[in-house]
Design an enzyme around this catalytic site. Structure first.
Site, PDB file in Angstrom:
ATOM      1  N   ASP A  11       0.802 -27.298  41.307  1.00  0.00           N
ATOM      2  CA  ASP A  11       0.153 -28.031  42.398  1.00  0.00           C
ATOM      3  C   ASP A  11      -1.286 -27.586  42.625  1.00  0.00           C
ATOM      4  OD1 ASP A  11       2.518 -29.461  42.782  1.00  0.00           O
ATOM      5  OD2 ASP A  11       3.306 -28.002  44.202  1.00  0.00           O
ATOM      6  N   LYS A  63       8.383 -38.359  44.082  1.00  0.00           N
ATOM      7  CA  LYS A  63       9.305 -38.697  45.193  1.00  0.00           C
ATOM      8  C   LYS A  63       9.173 -40.160  45.558  1.00  0.00           C
ATOM      9  CE  LYS A  63       9.303 -34.043  46.932  1.00  0.00           C
ATOM     10  NZ  LYS A  63       7.995 -33.669  46.317  1.00  0.00           N
ATOM     11  N   PRO A  68      12.172 -51.733  44.986  1.00  0.00           N
ATOM     12  CA  PRO A  68      12.378 -51.638  43.542  1.00  0.00           C
ATOM     13  C   PRO A  68      11.150 -52.045  42.724  1.00  0.00           C
ATOM     14  CG  PRO A  68      14.318 -52.547  44.573  1.00  0.00           C
ATOM     15  CD  PRO A  68      13.293 -52.423  45.655  1.00  0.00           C
ATOM     16  N   GLY A 167      11.727 -24.240  46.438  1.00  0.00           N
ATOM     17  CA  GLY A 167      11.776 -23.436  47.658  1.00  0.00           C
ATOM     18  C   GLY A 167      11.876 -21.954  47.368  1.00  0.00           C
ATOM     19  N   VAL A 168      11.734 -21.598  46.097  1.00  0.00           N
ATOM     20  CA  VAL A 168      11.784 -20.185  45.703  1.00  0.00           C
ATOM     21  C   VAL A 168      10.408 -19.551  45.917  1.00  0.00           C
ATOM     22  CG1 VAL A 168      11.966 -18.628  43.712  1.00  0.00           C
ATOM     23  CG2 VAL A 168      13.628 -20.488  44.009  1.00  0.00           C
ATOM     24  N   ALA A 175      15.375 -16.869  43.732  1.00  0.00           N
ATOM     25  CA  ALA A 175      15.745 -17.497  42.464  1.00  0.00           C
ATOM     26  C   ALA A 175      17.184 -17.151  42.097  1.00  0.00           C
ATOM     27  CB  ALA A 175      14.783 -17.036  41.368  1.00  0.00           C
ATOM     28  N   GLY A 189       6.231 -22.752  42.519  1.00  0.00           N
ATOM     29  CA  GLY A 189       4.831 -23.152  42.510  1.00  0.00           C
ATOM     30  C   GLY A 189       3.910 -22.015  42.856  1.00  0.00           C
TER      31      GLY A 189
HETATM   32  O1  NUP Z   1      12.657 -30.314  48.720  1.00  0.00           O
HETATM   33  C1  NUP Z   1      11.683 -30.141  48.017  1.00  0.00           C
HETATM   34  N1  NUP Z   1      10.898 -29.049  48.213  1.00  0.00           N
HETATM   35  C2  NUP Z   1       9.794 -28.791  47.451  1.00  0.00           C
HETATM   36  O2  NUP Z   1       9.130 -27.767  47.690  1.00  0.00           O
HETATM   37  C3  NUP Z   1      11.361 -31.019  46.959  1.00  0.00           C
HETATM   38  C4  NUP Z   1      10.245 -30.759  46.164  1.00  0.00           C
HETATM   39  N2  NUP Z   1       9.976 -31.574  45.143  1.00  0.00           N
HETATM   40  N3  NUP Z   1       9.448 -29.654  46.429  1.00  0.00           N
HETATM   41  C5  NUP Z   1       8.265 -29.420  45.583  1.00  0.00           C
HETATM   42  O3  NUP Z   1       8.448 -28.194  44.870  1.00  0.00           O
HETATM   43  C6  NUP Z   1       6.968 -29.261  46.350  1.00  0.00           C
HETATM   44  O4  NUP Z   1       6.349 -30.505  46.551  1.00  0.00           O
HETATM   45  C7  NUP Z   1       6.169 -28.376  45.423  1.00  0.00           C
HETATM   46  O5  NUP Z   1       5.615 -29.153  44.364  1.00  0.00           O
HETATM   47  C8  NUP Z   1       7.221 -27.451  44.823  1.00  0.00           C
HETATM   48  C9  NUP Z   1       7.402 -26.135  45.554  1.00  0.00           C
HETATM   49  O6  NUP Z   1       6.225 -25.399  45.555  1.00  0.00           O
HETATM   50  P1  NUP Z   1       6.124 -23.886  46.126  1.00  0.00           P
HETATM   51  O7  NUP Z   1       6.659 -23.901  47.512  1.00  0.00           O
HETATM   52  O8  NUP Z   1       6.935 -23.035  45.198  1.00  0.00           O
HETATM   53  O9  NUP Z   1       4.659 -23.609  46.054  1.00  0.00           O
END
Ligand code: NUP
Length: 211
Positions: A11, A63, A68, A167-168, A175, A189
């Protein structure tokens, strides 16, 4: 790396920075995930370029949550650019999800990792999991920030559909815990791309989760 379970969430805005980080972390990754910040900053061609430079699968985390036809218009260009997977929202309904799935491999959001996900998404997670079981996408998104929800999702989901957990790190998830709860892949990220040495950070997580 084929056996890695780590997905890099790339990102950043700039093309040069994105390619540098991707190249220095590639050997520890299963795939690279691009999201709107990078596509807005560097253009859709970044997908093609990332694939060429790293040889890794690319996940487009758009996302998608539209009717459609609009989902189809967007997804066709993104798959054409070389994306291997697209992340789409399930809450807009099966017709919108199917429009993406007809064009390529799809990952459905059944719950999100931030606190606000408890407001509107978590109450319908069961129905989103049912939708996934019916349509058979490549995978679903579940929150590493709530390992018990990862475990729950895994228990309700048909075998063969992957559980992918963001969310890690910065958002607080672990993890190891996410994988122990049944995740197939973890998304990281900021804990990698904001690190002074992204290659080392990716290696550390790769080793922590046992390759
Ligand atoms: O529920 C979600 N949470 C989330 O953080 C779904 C996602 N796609 N993401 C994405 O995962 C978020 O947009 C970002 O690209 C990545 C997490 O980044 P970071 O929190 O590890 O920096």
């Amino acid at each position: 790396m084929g056996n890695s379970r780590l997905i890099l969430a790339l990102d950043v805005y700039e093309l040069k920075k994105a390619l540098e980080i991707a190249e220095s972390t590639a050997e520890y990754l299963w795939a690279v995930k691009v999201n709107w910040p990078l596509i807005i900053g560097s253009g859709l061609e970044i997908i093609t370029e990332l694939k060429e430079r790293t040889g890794l699968p690319v996940i487009a985390d758009l996302k998608l949550a539209d009717i459609p036809n609009t989902n189809r218009l967007i997804a066709s260009k993104v798959f054409e650019a070389g994306a291997d997977y697209i992340i789409a929202h399930g809450f807009v309904g099966r017709d919108s999800v199917k429009a993406v799935m007809e064009l390529g491999k799809t990952i459905i959001v059944v719950e999100m990792s931030h606190p606000g996900a408890e407001e509107f998404i978590q109450p319908v997670t069961d129905r989103l999991i049912e939708l996934a079981n019916e349509l058979g996408p490549f995978g679903v998104i579940a929150p590493a920030t709530r390992p018990e929800r990862v475990r729950y999702t895994r228990s309700k989901l048909m075998p063969g559909i992957k559980v992918i957990t963001p969310g890690v790190g910065v958002q607080g998830g672990s993890a190891r815990e996410a994988l122990n709860a049944g995740a197939d892949y973890i998304i990281v990220g900021r804990a990698i791309y904001e690190s002074e040495n992204p290659g080392k950070a990716a290696k550390r997580i790769y080793e922590e989760i046992g390759g």
